[in-house]
Design a protein around this motif. Structure first.
Motif, PDB file in Angstrom:
ATOM      1  N   ASN A 187      45.084  29.135  -4.802  1.00 19.79           N
ATOM      2  CA  ASN A 187      45.915  27.765  -5.084  1.00 19.79           C
ATOM      3  C   ASN A 187      47.530  27.702  -4.565  1.00 19.79           C
ATOM      4  OD1 ASN A 187      43.880  26.007  -6.240  1.00 19.79           O
ATOM      5  ND2 ASN A 187      44.132  27.063  -8.064  1.00 19.79           N
ATOM      6  N   SER A 237      58.473   8.043   4.138  1.00 18.56           N
ATOM      7  CA  SER A 237      57.474   8.873   3.937  1.00 18.56           C
ATOM      8  C   SER A 237      57.107   9.283   2.514  1.00 18.56           C
ATOM      9  CB  SER A 237      57.557  10.359   4.598  1.00 18.56           C
ATOM     10  OG  SER A 237      57.600  10.094   6.086  1.00 18.56           O
ATOM     11  N   THR A 238      55.775   9.110   2.012  1.00 15.12           N
ATOM     12  CA  THR A 238      55.471   9.213   0.710  1.00 15.12           C
ATOM     13  C   THR A 238      54.770  10.678   0.748  1.00 15.12           C
ATOM     14  OG1 THR A 238      55.317   7.045   0.516  1.00 15.12           O
ATOM     15  CG2 THR A 238      54.221   8.360  -1.249  1.00 15.12           C
ATOM     16  N   PHE A 239      55.181  11.550  -0.170  1.00 16.66           N
ATOM     17  CA  PHE A 239      54.494  12.784  -0.596  1.00 16.66           C
ATOM     18  C   PHE A 239      53.905  12.684  -1.728  1.00 16.66           C
ATOM     19  CE2 PHE A 239      56.882  15.149   2.859  1.00 16.66           C
ATOM     20  CZ  PHE A 239      57.782  14.303   3.048  1.00 16.66           C
ATOM     21  N   GLU A 240      52.640  13.415  -1.616  1.00 16.47           N
ATOM     22  CA  GLU A 240      51.669  13.559  -2.864  1.00 16.47           C
ATOM     23  C   GLU A 240      50.831  14.808  -2.806  1.00 16.47           C
ATOM     24  OE1 GLU A 240      49.393  10.217  -4.129  1.00 16.47           O
ATOM     25  OE2 GLU A 240      50.154   9.206  -2.807  1.00 16.47           O
ATOM     26  N   VAL A 241      50.582  15.603  -3.846  1.00 16.08           N
ATOM     27  CA  VAL A 241      49.557  16.634  -3.827  1.00 16.08           C
ATOM     28  C   VAL A 241      48.268  16.011  -3.877  1.00 16.08           C
ATOM     29  CG1 VAL A 241      48.991  18.719  -4.620  1.00 16.08           C
ATOM     30  CG2 VAL A 241      51.447  18.098  -4.683  1.00 16.08           C
ATOM     31  N   SER A 242      47.167  16.290  -3.273  1.00 13.23           N
ATOM     32  CA  SER A 242      45.909  15.824  -3.231  1.00 13.23           C
ATOM     33  C   SER A 242      44.917  16.930  -3.028  1.00 13.23           C
ATOM     34  CB  SER A 242      45.790  14.606  -2.495  1.00 13.23           C
ATOM     35  OG  SER A 242      44.555  14.155  -2.561  1.00 13.23           O
ATOM     36  N   THR A 243      43.541  16.536  -3.178  1.00 16.04           N
ATOM     37  CA  THR A 243      42.765  17.646  -2.810  1.00 16.04           C
ATOM     38  C   THR A 243      41.880  17.185  -1.719  1.00 16.04           C
ATOM     39  OG1 THR A 243      41.470  16.584  -4.677  1.00 16.04           O
ATOM     40  CG2 THR A 243      42.269  18.788  -4.905  1.00 16.04           C
ATOM     41  N   ILE A 291      45.848  20.003  -1.034  1.00 19.38           N
ATOM     42  CA  ILE A 291      46.675  19.643   0.212  1.00 19.38           C
ATOM     43  C   ILE A 291      47.930  18.564   0.207  1.00 19.38           C
ATOM     44  CG2 ILE A 291      44.741  19.738   1.871  1.00 19.38           C
ATOM     45  CD1 ILE A 291      44.267  16.713   1.641  1.00 19.38           C
ATOM     46  N   LEU A 292      48.777  18.644   1.065  1.00 22.30           N
ATOM     47  CA  LEU A 292      49.937  17.753   0.882  1.00 22.30           C
ATOM     48  C   LEU A 292      49.667  16.544   1.533  1.00 22.30           C
ATOM     49  CD1 LEU A 292      52.885  18.047  -0.185  1.00 22.30           C
ATOM     50  CD2 LEU A 292      53.435  19.254   1.688  1.00 22.30           C
ATOM     51  N   ARG A 305      48.138  23.080   2.538  1.00 18.47           N
ATOM     52  CA  ARG A 305      49.306  23.243   1.632  1.00 18.47           C
ATOM     53  C   ARG A 305      49.693  24.775   1.704  1.00 18.47           C
ATOM     54  NH1 ARG A 305      50.760  26.457  -0.950  1.00 18.47           N
ATOM     55  NH2 ARG A 305      51.068  26.675  -3.113  1.00 18.47           N
ATOM     56  N   SER A 311      55.752  24.725   4.479  1.00 16.40           N
ATOM     57  CA  SER A 311      56.773  23.898   3.591  1.00 16.40           C
ATOM     58  C   SER A 311      57.268  22.602   4.559  1.00 16.40           C
ATOM     59  CB  SER A 311      57.920  24.504   3.320  1.00 16.40           C
ATOM     60  OG  SER A 311      57.521  25.833   2.957  1.00 16.40           O
ATOM     61  N   ILE A 312      57.389  21.566   4.123  1.00 11.32           N
ATOM     62  CA  ILE A 312      57.821  20.498   4.786  1.00 11.32           C
ATOM     63  C   ILE A 312      59.206  20.100   4.490  1.00 11.32           C
ATOM     64  CG2 ILE A 312      57.557  17.889   5.284  1.00 11.32           C
ATOM     65  CD1 ILE A 312      54.682  18.205   5.127  1.00 11.32           C
ATOM     66  N   ILE A 313      60.108  20.172   5.717  1.00 11.44           N
ATOM     67  CA  ILE A 313      61.629  19.976   5.552  1.00 11.44           C
ATOM     68  C   ILE A 313      62.007  18.814   5.931  1.00 11.44           C
ATOM     69  CG2 ILE A 313      63.845  20.897   6.005  1.00 11.44           C
ATOM     70  CD1 ILE A 313      62.423  23.621   6.580  1.00 11.44           C
ATOM     71  N   SER A 356      65.923  17.980   2.635  1.00 13.77           N
ATOM     72  CA  SER A 356      64.902  18.541   1.283  1.00 13.77           C
ATOM     73  C   SER A 356      63.800  19.173   1.896  1.00 13.77           C
ATOM     74  CB  SER A 356      64.455  17.155   0.504  1.00 13.77           C
ATOM     75  OG  SER A 356      65.384  16.520  -0.188  1.00 13.77           O
ATOM     76  N   PHE A 383      59.842  20.058   1.011  1.00 13.02           N
ATOM     77  CA  PHE A 383      58.497  19.833   0.039  1.00 13.02           C
ATOM     78  C   PHE A 383      57.619  21.072   0.106  1.00 13.02           C
ATOM     79  CE2 PHE A 383      59.590  15.557  -1.265  1.00 13.02           C
ATOM     80  CZ  PHE A 383      60.727  15.234  -0.397  1.00 13.02           C
ATOM     81  N   ILE A 403      56.213  10.855  -4.302  1.00  4.62           N
ATOM     82  CA  ILE A 403      57.558  10.945  -4.122  1.00  4.62           C
ATOM     83  C   ILE A 403      57.788  10.268  -2.741  1.00  4.62           C
ATOM     84  CG2 ILE A 403      59.672  12.269  -3.398  1.00  4.62           C
ATOM     85  CD1 ILE A 403      58.745  14.305  -5.389  1.00  4.62           C
TER      86      ILE A 403
END
Lengths: 244, 244
Positions: free
Chosen positions: A59, A183-189, A206-207, A230, A234-236, B183, B185, B235
DNA sequence: GAGTGGTCTAGACCACTCA
DNA sequence: GAGTGGTCTAGACCACTCC
């Protein structure tokens, strides 16, 4: 090694031991971790307890598993830059890695409620869907599904063949200068299909990034949904940069 | 209900059944899910298999657990907007919810290697650290750790007391207009302290956002690390908006 | 004290990979 | 066919919450 009196769960302790070993660089990226059975013998724990510990490593992106083969130490995360204008290719080249892409499929659908709103078109308008997988150093990195209006870009499906820079195609053939607006960021599977495409198990988060791009005229050009592994990045987000 | 011949894992099938029920709105946010034992009886599965199914729901943010009490259906995600200038308070008020914050603690440390680089100051310079928890409708939402140069903002710790708009304090007392520059993420898992602060279990992924803000003069003003409860928000990054 | 989720053990069978 | 991780079952004890 494992203290059974201090109130800290055994799997917790084991995962910390393993993380420290990985962080110290005792294992190199890509090398195989001890098997579940080896670890359960070494630390006198049940195999299920060991699995719990490894699940946490998975994880957190420290390791990945391949069915029938084993558990392997993951590579360092890639710092993937996103700004108003970002091309996957240049962003990956910038960090000294090797980008690649493959068009999985392209097809057309009716817009429907959700997409017609996003693209600001009619409910029954046709939409071109492009599914692209991108690779970094031959490893699957992300899976993008792009939605564009068929009316605006009628020949897009044949134009995109062979070229994976959507932005370049839009510019060259339609004179459209697409710029990312939000852009919208979420954590998902992952869904089942993503598990195969990205080669990950369902348990790995996954991001999920949903983006809207607009043209010079302010009209929505593209809505796309990208699923990033994920463990790989990292996404900057650069709020200023014009990028490329 | 559960098909044991189709090759799909039982816990997989069960989690899909439960997700459908939640999405249909059969359970309201905050209401208790059937207990593990109830579910294992109802679907004729072992309690551990049921736990696997629920673990997936927890990872996807559909439910949360409270030890000794039970498993509960989570609320819908909050659309939290981030742009160059974002205030938590206005962003939450904009979506019609009730923001709140609490200063957990403030202290000083030596910069060290990592932080001195981020803030562009000397290795041995002092840094002010502010730890703030923010709430939405009384529920813990995110945990921010801010790092600022003590030399630039000597009295900050006493000034911040009672006020949680760091941006406002910097503006009022130091004439600094802090704007978010970038930022990063990432998906991560909570440390022990975050588990208490955010009231989540270690298994739930969190969204980790590291941001840099600069002043009018282009100097780094603040470096902050925010941990968001992954089940509570998406986000949204606005690449244009000046926000507030 | 009854009920909840959290942890640990033991043992079984499976599908997959590789030689 | 030996070894890997994936799934399922059975049963135990714990800490926590609530009454």
């Amino acid at each position: 090694m494992i203290n059974r009196e201090n109130g800290v769960a055994c799997y917790q302790q084991l995962s910390e031991i393993l993380i420290k070993q990985i962080e110290k660089g005792i294992f190199k990226p890509g090398s195989q971790l001890a098997t579940e059975i080896e670890l359960s013998k070494r630390y006198r724990l049940n195999r299920h307890t060991v699995r719990q510990a490894i699940e946490r490593l998975e994880n957190e992106g420290f390791v990945y598993k391949i069915k029938g083969k084993g558990t392997f130490v993951a590579s360092d995360k890639i710092n993937y830059k996103v700004s108003k204008r970002t091309s996957f290719t240049t962003s990956i080249l910038d960090v000294g890695l090797n980008p690649d892409a493959r068009l999985l499929e392209s097809y057309e659908i009716a817009a429907g409620r959700e997409l017609s709103k996003r693209l600001n078109i009619q409910f029954s308008d046709r939409i071109i869907v492009l599914e692209i997988v991108r690779f970094v150093n031959k490893m699957p990195f992300c899976h993008t599904t792009s939605f564009l209006s068929k009316a605006k870009f009628p020949e897009l499906r044949s134009l995109i063949n062979g070229s994976f820079s959507l932005v370049a195609v839009l510019k060259k053939h339609y004179g459209v200068d697409a710029v990312r607006k939000s852009s919208t960021f979420e954590v998902s599977t992952p869904e089942t299909s993503d598990m195969d495409i990205l080669m990950i198990s369902q348990k790995v988060p996954i991001l999920l990034v949903k983006s809207i791009s607009k043209g010079q005229d302010g009209e929505v050009v593209e809505y796309c949904v990208t699923k990033f592994r994920r463990d790989m990045c990292s996404i900057i987000v650069d709020f200023n940069g014009e990028g490329r």
